[in-house]
Design a protein around this motif. Structure first.
Motif, mmCIF file in Angstrom:
data_model
loop_
_atom_site.group_PDB
_atom_site.id
_atom_site.type_symbol
_atom_site.label_atom_id
_atom_site.label_comp_id
_atom_site.label_asym_id
_atom_site.label_seq_id
_atom_site.Cartn_x
_atom_site.Cartn_y
_atom_site.Cartn_z
ATOM 1 N N UNK A 218 0.837 -1.192 0.000
ATOM 2 C CA UNK A 218 0.000 0.000 0.000
ATOM 3 C C UNK A 218 0.881 1.253 0.000
ATOM 4 N N UNK A 219 0.344 2.356 -0.529
ATOM 5 C CA UNK A 219 1.090 3.613 -0.537
ATOM 6 C C UNK A 219 1.358 4.085 0.886
ATOM 7 N N UNK A 220 2.499 4.698 1.077
ATOM 8 C CA UNK A 220 2.842 5.282 2.358
ATOM 9 C C UNK A 220 2.012 6.544 2.586
ATOM 10 N N UNK A 221 1.529 6.716 3.798
ATOM 11 C CA UNK A 221 0.739 7.895 4.151
ATOM 12 C C UNK A 221 1.676 8.949 4.744
ATOM 13 N N UNK A 222 1.934 10.044 4.035
ATOM 14 C CA UNK A 222 2.892 11.036 4.547
ATOM 15 C C UNK A 222 2.421 11.734 5.818
ATOM 16 N N UNK A 223 1.110 11.728 6.085
ATOM 17 C CA UNK A 223 0.602 12.433 7.265
ATOM 18 C C UNK A 223 0.934 11.715 8.565
ATOM 19 N N UNK A 224 1.337 10.445 8.483
ATOM 20 C CA UNK A 224 1.656 9.689 9.700
ATOM 21 C C UNK A 224 3.115 9.853 10.122
ATOM 22 N N UNK A 225 3.931 10.505 9.287
ATOM 23 C CA UNK A 225 5.362 10.646 9.592
ATOM 24 C C UNK A 225 5.570 11.669 10.707
#
Length: 387
Positions: free
Chosen positions: A24-31
């Motif tokens: 699945x695509x990485x969610x940048x908001x969780x970084x």
């Protein structure tokens, strides 16, 4: 037809599917900050196989195989950017620890303003990695990592390699499109200039959860090397070694054939066009996965034409699964290999699995030389941990 009917006759019970294809695509908001995760894979088999041919073969022992182990590092470097590195700590072909490969995944570009719309559907992957050619490599073991393979052995014609490469993947509403470039080689410094050794791989797929019970997927892939390539590694790129240790090895042979049990066009094609079509069907606990692969190429001045067909059926009940796989490979010149697997497994936890695999494999045709008409069969018990 009888073999296909056997493969489709299974227990109509089960629960969760494998279904682990593209990540699945990485969610940048969780970084939040840079994080590093260390992972490991450990596998060991208890092998009880017999083999026979018209030539004297070595005496197979009923005993444990060499345990295999991987050590991986996953690093979240920035929003939507991740690094993955995998190491073989113990493998059949190499006693020493060594780096299998590693790559960078970019699902977001915080360093490039205005890229949000593009990266909403795009993934870029670059490094030393396996080209996303076909779907069969999602159901194979990689040295100590065997979680996604429902059986012990990999495919007879096993497309797996690690090349310096870059891939671009587009995903939207179940449609997947992949385009990649690599040099097609495992031994990087022994080839031509990159302009002569550039290879191209692609994939078109549709993968959709129709409802909570039904998932369907179909894909078509290609791998292409131009005339004059210094030698493609697509099927002989797995340097960790095969399962079914020492099968069909003649008593006169020296050393260990670390690819024992496999049969393919091998490596070294100076020209290659290969295609793989796959279908995946999951209804509740029932999974069916199909493979059809065909290649044409030139190796050491001689034409090659190989084909592979396989079908795999799995059923799950709770943490247990049962299944069967039939795998056929032909070289188009009256030589073939046929393998049947029947087995099952128990996921004691999500990270610990025990499998029992019965295998029966037969060799027919002049391409097999002294072992023409030979076969091996028996059971292998495998236990593995991945985290």
């Amino acid at each position: 037809m009888k073999k296909l009917a056997l493969l489709l006759t299974v227990f109509l019970i089960g629960s969760v599917a494998y279904g682990q294809f593209e990540k699945a695509k990485l969610d940048p908001t969780t970084f939040e900050k840079m994080k590093v995760k260390v992972g490991g894979d450990f596998a060991i088999q208890l092998q009880a196989l017999d083999h026979e041919a018209d030539v004297e073969l070595i005496d197979l022992k009923n005993n444990f195989n060499l345990p295999t182990a991987n050590l991986s590092v996953t690093a979240d470097l920035a929003p939507g950017i991740q690094l993955y590195i995998n190491n073989y700590m113990s493998s059949r072909h190499h006693n020493e620890a060594w780096v299998e490969g590693g790559y960078l995944i970019i699902d977001h570009m915080p360093f490039l303003k205005g890229s949000e719309k593009l990266m909403k559907y795009m993934t870029i992957k670059a490094g030393v990695m396996t080209p996303d050619y076909g779907d069969a490599h999602y159901f194979r073991s990689n040295n100590g990592n065997v979680i996604n393979n429902p059986f012990v052995g990999n495919w007879v014609m096993d497309a797996f390699t690690t090349n310096p490469a870059i891939e671009f993947m587009f995903r939207n509403n179940g449609i997947i499109a992949v385009a990649g470039l690599s040099n097609g080689r495992v031994n990087y410094g022994r080839g031509n200039d990159i302009g002569e050794d550039l290879t191209f791989n692609w994939k078109l797929a549709y993968d959709k959860n129709i409802n909570d019970d039904l998932r369907v997927r179909a894909s078509l892939s290609g791998f292409h090397a131009p005339d004059g390539h210094s030698g493609v590694y697509l099927w002989d790129g797995d340097r960790a070694g095969a399962r079914y240790y020492n099968v069909m090895q003649t008593a006169a042979a020296e050393g260990d054939n670390f690819r024992s049990g496999r049969w393919s066009p091998g490596s070294g094609q100076s020209k290659l066009n290969s295609y793989m079509a796959n279908v995946f069907f999951q209804f509740k606990g029932l999974e069916i996965f199909g493979v059809y692969e065909t290649m044409s190429g030139v190796k050491r001045g001689a034409d090659q034409d190989f084909s592979q067909a396989a079908i795999q059926a799995l059923y799950r009940v709770g943490s247990f699964y049962f299944g069967t796989r039939y795998n056929h490979v032909s070289d188009g010149l009256d030589s073939e290999v046929n393998r049947t697997n029947i087995g099952g497994g128990w996921f004691m936890t999500d990270n610990v699995v025990v499998k029992l695999d019965y295998v029966n494999q037969k060799y027919e045709g002049p391409a097999h030389g002294e072992i023409n008409g030979g076969k091996f069969n028996g059971v292998v018990l495998e236990a593995a941990i991945s985290f």
